[in-house]
Write a protein that holds these residues in place. Sequence first.
Motif, PDB file in Angstrom:
ATOM      1  N   LEU A   1       4.397  13.633  -3.439  1.00 23.00           N
ATOM      2  CA  LEU A   1       5.088  12.885  -2.389  1.00 23.00           C
ATOM      3  C   LEU A   1       4.469  11.515  -2.184  1.00 23.00           C
ATOM      4  N   LEU A   2       5.314  10.509  -1.928  1.00 23.29           N
ATOM      5  CA  LEU A   2       4.884   9.204  -1.441  1.00 23.29           C
ATOM      6  C   LEU A   2       5.113   9.171   0.067  1.00 23.29           C
ATOM      7  N   GLU A   3       4.048   9.012   0.847  1.00 25.90           N
ATOM      8  CA  GLU A   3       4.191   8.976   2.306  1.00 25.90           C
ATOM      9  C   GLU A   3       2.914   8.436   2.934  1.00 25.90           C
ATOM     10  N   PRO A   4       2.947   7.190   3.405  1.00 21.61           N
ATOM     11  CA  PRO A   4       4.036   6.221   3.413  1.00 21.61           C
ATOM     12  C   PRO A   4       3.830   5.166   2.323  1.00 21.61           C
ATOM     13  N   MET A   5       4.826   4.287   2.169  1.00 26.22           N
ATOM     14  CA  MET A   5       4.715   3.125   1.289  1.00 26.22           C
ATOM     15  C   MET A   5       5.235   1.912   2.047  1.00 26.22           C
ATOM     16  N   GLY A   6       4.528   0.804   1.961  1.00 27.24           N
ATOM     17  CA  GLY A   6       4.976  -0.401   2.655  1.00 27.24           C
ATOM     18  C   GLY A   6       4.457  -1.659   2.001  1.00 27.24           C
ATOM     19  N   VAL A   7       5.193  -2.756   2.209  1.00 26.43           N
ATOM     20  CA  VAL A   7       4.812  -4.074   1.702  1.00 26.43           C
ATOM     21  C   VAL A   7       4.519  -4.982   2.890  1.00 26.43           C
ATOM     22  N   HIS A   8       3.431  -5.694   2.818  1.00 27.70           N
ATOM     23  CA  HIS A   8       3.029  -6.654   3.854  1.00 27.70           C
ATOM     24  C   HIS A   8       4.202  -7.587   4.162  1.00 27.70           C
ATOM     25  N   ARG A   9       4.480  -7.784   5.437  1.00 26.35           N
ATOM     26  CA  ARG A   9       5.651  -8.575   5.841  1.00 26.35           C
ATOM     27  C   ARG A   9       5.614 -10.003   5.317  1.00 26.35           C
ATOM     28  N   GLU A  10       4.442 -10.532   5.017  1.00 22.48           N
ATOM     29  CA  GLU A  10       4.334 -11.911   4.526  1.00 22.48           C
ATOM     30  C   GLU A  10       4.452 -12.008   3.012  1.00 22.48           C
ATOM     31  N   HIS A  11       4.637 -10.878   2.339  1.00 18.53           N
ATOM     32  CA  HIS A  11       4.653 -10.892   0.873  1.00 18.53           C
ATOM     33  C   HIS A  11       5.872 -10.150   0.311  1.00 18.53           C
TER      34      HIS A  11
ATOM     35  N   ALA B   1       0.837  -1.201   0.000  1.00 16.85           N
ATOM     36  CA  ALA B   1       0.000   0.000   0.000  1.00 16.85           C
ATOM     37  C   ALA B   1       0.866   1.242   0.000  1.00 16.85           C
ATOM     38  N   VAL B   2       0.275   2.328  -0.468  1.00 15.19           N
ATOM     39  CA  VAL B   2       0.973   3.610  -0.503  1.00 15.19           C
ATOM     40  C   VAL B   2      -0.074   4.719  -0.449  1.00 15.19           C
ATOM     41  N   THR B   3       0.317   5.865   0.095  1.00 18.60           N
ATOM     42  CA  THR B   3      -0.478   7.080  -0.023  1.00 18.60           C
ATOM     43  C   THR B   3       0.340   8.100  -0.784  1.00 18.60           C
ATOM     44  N   VAL B   4      -0.265   8.712  -1.788  1.00 14.32           N
ATOM     45  CA  VAL B   4       0.433   9.722  -2.595  1.00 14.32           C
ATOM     46  C   VAL B   4      -0.264  11.060  -2.420  1.00 14.32           C
TER      47      VAL B   4
END
Length: 288
Positions: free
Chosen positions: A220-230, A207-210
Amino acid sequence: MVLVMGRPGGGELGAVVGVLREWQREGAVAQLHPGDVGWFWRFGAEAVGGAVRVWRRGGRVLAVGLLDGERLLRLATAPEVRRDEAVARRLAEDLSRPERGVLGEGRACVEAPGDALVQELLAEEGWGTDEPWTPLRRELGEPVEEPGVRIEVTGPGRAHVRAAVQRAAFDNSTFTEARWRAMAAGPPYDDARCLVAHDERGAAVAAVTVWSAGPGRPGLLEPMGVHREHRGRGFGRAIALAAAAALRDLGASSAFVCTPSAHRAAVATYVSAGFRPLPEVRDRRRDG
């Protein structure tokens, strides 16, 4: 005229966000972005009002600070006063003296534009430097390649999915559906999007918020992250590409993000999505 510091009054936060939008310039050194304030809005408008500081001269806003926690102030200035000595000295004094009511006693950090005179004056006051961060930017003049996964734009009915990916991507995250709704109710979100990437089985994996600052300005991209299981399957690159495409659709001239230099995998992910690393930056830090 004297530079005066204060907090925005009721109803002024939208105007402060508008000022920050105007200060975003393509090719200029990055500074506090409307999206930084927008992401903080997840704690509610009252919290934002308590965290924002404005410096005015003759009624005109010349600097804006966001207290991102008790020990970090993120600072922006009007581009034309970034090297103004009177402005910089007042800022340095307010930030260095706990009795001024900005930063308290003990350890504190200030994030300010790298070319701002206040950086040099804080050094004269005994401030050192903190850990390095790597800014990255992708120009958006040309169309962005497809991410290769299904991308969903989050609306109120799917806010729980966006919040769940955030918590699964960041160990200490407290993001919830209620906080997404608070964030989405703030004026910065008028120019923002939340995106969620799904794998081939439909699982939400990143997921990301732009945040756009308006047509022709850096987003701006804030924040961006990938699920720890993927992790390790290219979903970071995919969501970064989707973020760049969304900002282009919003009229942004470029997409910008900043990540700790020690997070080499994150830097590599953004580079793989066409972001170009810029020279490292460091916050000013006072240890005691």
